[in-house]
Write an enzyme that holds these catalytic residues in place. Sequence first.
Site, PDB file in Angstrom:
ATOM      1  N   HIS A   1       4.256  14.319 -33.452  1.00  0.00           N
ATOM      2  CA  HIS A   1       2.680  14.432 -32.766  1.00  0.00           C
ATOM      3  C   HIS A   1       1.834  15.370 -33.657  1.00  0.00           C
ATOM      4  CE1 HIS A   1      -0.223  14.847 -29.731  1.00  0.00           C
ATOM      5  NE2 HIS A   1      -0.268  16.407 -29.851  1.00  0.00           N
TER       6      HIS A   1
ATOM      7  N   GLY B   1       5.538 -11.526 -61.080  1.00  0.00           N
ATOM      8  CA  GLY B   1       5.061 -11.458 -59.687  1.00  0.00           C
ATOM      9  C   GLY B   1       4.320 -12.701 -58.994  1.00  0.00           C
TER      10      GLY B   1
END
Length: 468
Positions: A447, A39
């Site tokens: 929305h 990682g």
Amino acid sequence: MSTDFDLLVIGAGPGGYVTAIRASQLGLKTAIVEREALGGVCLNWGCIPTKALLKSGEVYETLDHLGDYGLSVEKRGFDLAKVVERSRKVSAQLNAGVGYLMKKHKIEVIEGVARLEKGAGAPKAVIALKAGGERTVQAKNVILATGARARTIPEIGLEGDGERVWTYREAMVPKFTPKSLIVIGSGAIGIEFASFYRALGAEVTVVEALPRIVPVEDEEVSAAAKKAFEKRGLKFRVPANVKKLSKSKSGVAVEIEVGGKAETLEAEVAIVAVGIVGNVENLGLEALGVKIDKTHVVTDSHGGTGVAGLYAIGDVAGPPWLAHKASHEGIHCVEHIAGLKPANVNSPIPGCTYSNPQIASVGVTEAQAKEQGREIKVGRFPFKVNGKAIASGEMEGFVKTIFDGKTGALIGAHMIGAEVTEMIQGFTLAMTLEATEAELQATVFPHPTMSEAMHEASLDAYGRVLHM
Ligand code: NAD
């Protein structure tokens, strides 16, 4: 030629391990060498653990405004050790996840430090194994993904000492919360730590050499960021030349020059975040004839180094030094090695800073577009008139769009505010698909969301803004 693997990847950060997975998907027998942790810096000491710290800081800061939401809490406080422990656990979980992915894709993980030597075809790797001893690996191709580390300037004291002068490594695992802090450098690393420690109550001063903070961002974003951070109590010295950092009784003393005047700042701790340098050393690159520019391997558009069978991707191959750029480059490189014709060599690369407020951008700034001599159309929309932002109490910031005046192509987008690091992907996709104002204006935005500000900023560039 007898080879052990089709591909050897050196370095298991987000560049290296993602490349290895793609290689395995393409049927290449793949091994990956890592000297520290799967990682890399991103997952263990960078992108990921800082996001955990910043989340703690943000939640803590929200407690100051509970009254705005009709809420109250009797006693507030934090336990730094637990905040840090949580961030370490997050990294450990993802580190184990990369281990699982390596197994799943039958990628051999070799723990050790690799050095390259002339081989049969591609260079061979001589690996000093963590467990002791040496192993030599000859692969058909080698991809260098060795990343980068913090830049230091020892001549003027800008280097970590693990006690009073921290680099990102020490700043990530503090043993105490400094009462006062000087952050040198206002790039993503400096600003993220400044934001975190300020949220925990430290008196923070940020020193930046260039004329404005977060200098890679659009000028309007830099100005808005400075205002927003100052509102939270951060102090800035911009532009300021650091002359010397030395230890003092109280911690550190930083001699700076601002506007021709000398000043000495004192604090318990200093964080040095003045950029990064590529990990090009002790790899045997010079002997192989690999071209190095400053601290980066010079590559062609497929990651090729000019040495047969040797490629480089990610931070070690130069800017922008971003995890997602490393993964993208690695996938491109290995697809090229496998004989595919990878698309989108020049995909736009978004940049994000996870301070409070957040900053995100993709493409050119207004100043860069003008420098390129382009005719442009610029749109803006502030969150203070966006319904969802008002309902959430997150009215700070704005969205800015830049379109090519001739073609209508979206060429830049810049945002500051809550959650903009999640929203920038909308504009990144638009740019990757070479969208123009027509497509953005015809797109339906849900929305109520803060993303409606992206629509409005696109409409505004063409005089069609609706809610202003
Ligand atoms: P940076 O180059 O982005 O910023 C360093 C800043 O320090 C610059 O603004 C520079 O002008 C300033 N500086 C340099 N020397 C100085 C001096 N002597 N005195 C005062 N200021 C000085 O580097 P960084 O913030 O250290 O980050 C390194 C890289 O890692 C960057 O490319 C960054 O994009 C990447 N990164 C990204 C993220 C993210 O995506 N959220 C987070 C961390 C790091």
